[in-house]
Design a protein around this motif. Structure first.
Motif, PDB file in Angstrom:
ATOM      1  N   GLU A  20      35.972  52.277  48.359  1.00 37.31           N
ATOM      2  CA  GLU A  20      37.140  51.521  48.808  1.00 37.31           C
ATOM      3  C   GLU A  20      37.958  51.082  47.596  1.00 37.31           C
ATOM      4  OE1 GLU A  20      38.045  51.054  51.959  1.00 37.31           O
ATOM      5  OE2 GLU A  20      36.281  52.114  52.698  1.00 37.31           O
ATOM      6  N   GLU A  21      39.131  51.671  47.430  1.00 37.57           N
ATOM      7  CA  GLU A  21      39.947  51.415  46.245  1.00 37.57           C
ATOM      8  C   GLU A  21      40.246  49.927  46.047  1.00 37.57           C
ATOM      9  OE1 GLU A  21      44.275  52.596  44.330  1.00 37.57           O
ATOM     10  OE2 GLU A  21      43.534  53.740  46.034  1.00 37.57           O
ATOM     11  N   GLU A  22      40.562  49.206  47.093  1.00 38.40           N
ATOM     12  CA  GLU A  22      40.892  47.788  46.958  1.00 38.40           C
ATOM     13  C   GLU A  22      39.693  46.983  46.449  1.00 38.40           C
ATOM     14  OE1 GLU A  22      43.061  44.465  46.583  1.00 38.40           O
ATOM     15  OE2 GLU A  22      43.831  46.479  46.960  1.00 38.40           O
ATOM     16  N   GLU A  23      38.504  47.309  46.927  1.00 36.46           N
ATOM     17  CA  GLU A  23      37.305  46.617  46.446  1.00 36.46           C
ATOM     18  C   GLU A  23      37.056  46.902  44.973  1.00 36.46           C
ATOM     19  OE1 GLU A  23      33.714  46.392  48.706  1.00 36.46           O
ATOM     20  OE2 GLU A  23      34.793  46.716  50.593  1.00 36.46           O
ATOM     21  N   VAL A  24      37.310  48.120  44.561  1.00 37.03           N
ATOM     22  CA  VAL A  24      37.131  48.479  43.153  1.00 37.03           C
ATOM     23  C   VAL A  24      38.128  47.717  42.284  1.00 37.03           C
ATOM     24  CG1 VAL A  24      37.233  50.353  41.457  1.00 37.03           C
ATOM     25  CG2 VAL A  24      36.145  50.727  43.688  1.00 37.03           C
ATOM     26  N   ARG A  25      39.359  47.600  42.752  1.00 34.21           N
ATOM     27  CA  ARG A  25      40.368  46.837  42.011  1.00 34.21           C
ATOM     28  C   ARG A  25      39.945  45.375  41.856  1.00 34.21           C
ATOM     29  NH1 ARG A  25      45.082  49.608  41.194  1.00 34.21           N
ATOM     30  NH2 ARG A  25      45.407  51.425  42.529  1.00 34.21           N
ATOM     31  N   LYS A  26      39.456  44.778  42.934  1.00 33.86           N
ATOM     32  CA  LYS A  26      38.999  43.389  42.882  1.00 33.86           C
ATOM     33  C   LYS A  26      37.822  43.246  41.914  1.00 33.86           C
ATOM     34  CE  LYS A  26      40.517  42.031  47.479  1.00 33.86           C
ATOM     35  NZ  LYS A  26      40.116  41.636  48.839  1.00 33.86           N
ATOM     36  N   MET A  27      36.922  44.215  41.938  1.00 39.72           N
ATOM     37  CA  MET A  27      35.791  44.180  41.020  1.00 39.72           C
ATOM     38  C   MET A  27      36.281  44.259  39.575  1.00 39.72           C
ATOM     39  SD  MET A  27      32.529  46.785  40.648  1.00 39.72           S
ATOM     40  CE  MET A  27      33.487  48.100  39.915  1.00 39.72           C
ATOM     41  N   ALA A  28      37.203  45.152  39.310  1.00 41.68           N
ATOM     42  CA  ALA A  28      37.740  45.298  37.950  1.00 41.68           C
ATOM     43  C   ALA A  28      38.420  44.003  37.498  1.00 41.68           C
ATOM     44  CB  ALA A  28      38.713  46.463  37.890  1.00 41.68           C
ATOM     45  N   ASP A  29      39.148  43.368  38.389  1.00 43.12           N
ATOM     46  CA  ASP A  29      39.783  42.094  38.062  1.00 43.12           C
ATOM     47  C   ASP A  29      38.737  41.035  37.721  1.00 43.12           C
ATOM     48  OD1 ASP A  29      42.331  43.130  38.444  1.00 43.12           O
ATOM     49  OD2 ASP A  29      42.540  42.322  40.487  1.00 43.12           O
ATOM     50  N   ALA A  30      37.670  40.981  38.486  1.00 45.59           N
ATOM     51  CA  ALA A  30      36.604  40.017  38.229  1.00 45.59           C
ATOM     52  C   ALA A  30      35.956  40.251  36.859  1.00 45.59           C
ATOM     53  CB  ALA A  30      35.543  40.081  39.329  1.00 45.59           C
ATOM     54  N   VAL A  31      35.751  41.508  36.516  1.00 43.55           N
ATOM     55  CA  VAL A  31      35.169  41.848  35.216  1.00 43.55           C
ATOM     56  C   VAL A  31      36.106  41.433  34.094  1.00 43.55           C
ATOM     57  CG1 VAL A  31      34.527  43.784  33.706  1.00 43.55           C
ATOM     58  CG2 VAL A  31      33.714  43.719  36.081  1.00 43.55           C
ATOM     59  N   LEU A  32      37.380  41.721  34.238  1.00 40.78           N
ATOM     60  CA  LEU A  32      38.350  41.395  33.184  1.00 40.78           C
ATOM     61  C   LEU A  32      38.500  39.884  33.010  1.00 40.78           C
ATOM     62  CD1 LEU A  32      41.048  44.115  33.872  1.00 40.78           C
ATOM     63  CD2 LEU A  32      39.431  44.006  31.959  1.00 40.78           C
ATOM     64  N   LYS A  33      38.348  39.120  34.074  1.00 37.23           N
ATOM     65  CA  LYS A  33      38.434  37.654  33.971  1.00 37.23           C
ATOM     66  C   LYS A  33      37.274  37.077  33.175  1.00 37.23           C
ATOM     67  CE  LYS A  33      41.151  36.823  38.093  1.00 37.23           C
ATOM     68  NZ  LYS A  33      41.165  36.318  39.464  1.00 37.23           N
ATOM     69  N   LYS A  34      36.119  37.721  33.244  1.00 35.66           N
ATOM     70  CA  LYS A  34      34.938  37.250  32.492  1.00 35.66           C
ATOM     71  C   LYS A  34      35.125  37.557  31.026  1.00 35.66           C
ATOM     72  CE  LYS A  34      32.027  35.717  35.633  1.00 35.66           C
ATOM     73  NZ  LYS A  34      31.213  34.569  35.589  1.00 35.66           N
TER      74      LYS A  34
END
Length: 80
Positions: free
Chosen positions: A66-80
């Motif tokens: 699911e592309e949207e879930e992957v985008r959200k995951m990437a955002d979470a990683v970048l915030k850390k």
């Protein structure tokens, strides 16, 4: 082998099997580890085990098809 101490790695499918073993191996080499699974609760114990190696760890969750879930995951990683 590459120098992994203090580097960050993302291991997908880390809740079991090969992914879990790779995450643990990266921690043993000194890497900080981001573990992925479909649900974060699947990797709670793994995060604690990784931290026991003296490195940082946290988990993220996403359905990789699911592309949207992957985008959200990437955002979470970048915030850390």
């Amino acid at each position: 082998m590459l120098e992994l101490k203090d580097k960050w790695v993302l291991v997908t499918g880390a809740s079991r099997g090969i992914g879990r073993e790779i995450a643990l191996a990266m921690a043993k080499y000194g890497a900080n580890v981001i573990v992925h699974s479909r649900k974060r609760e699947h990797t709670e114990d793994l995060v604690e085990e990784i931290k026991g190696h003296g490195v940082k760890a946290f988990s993220v969750a996403a359905e990789l098809s699911e592309e949207e879930e992957v985008r959200k995951m990437a955002d979470a990683v970048l915030k850390k």
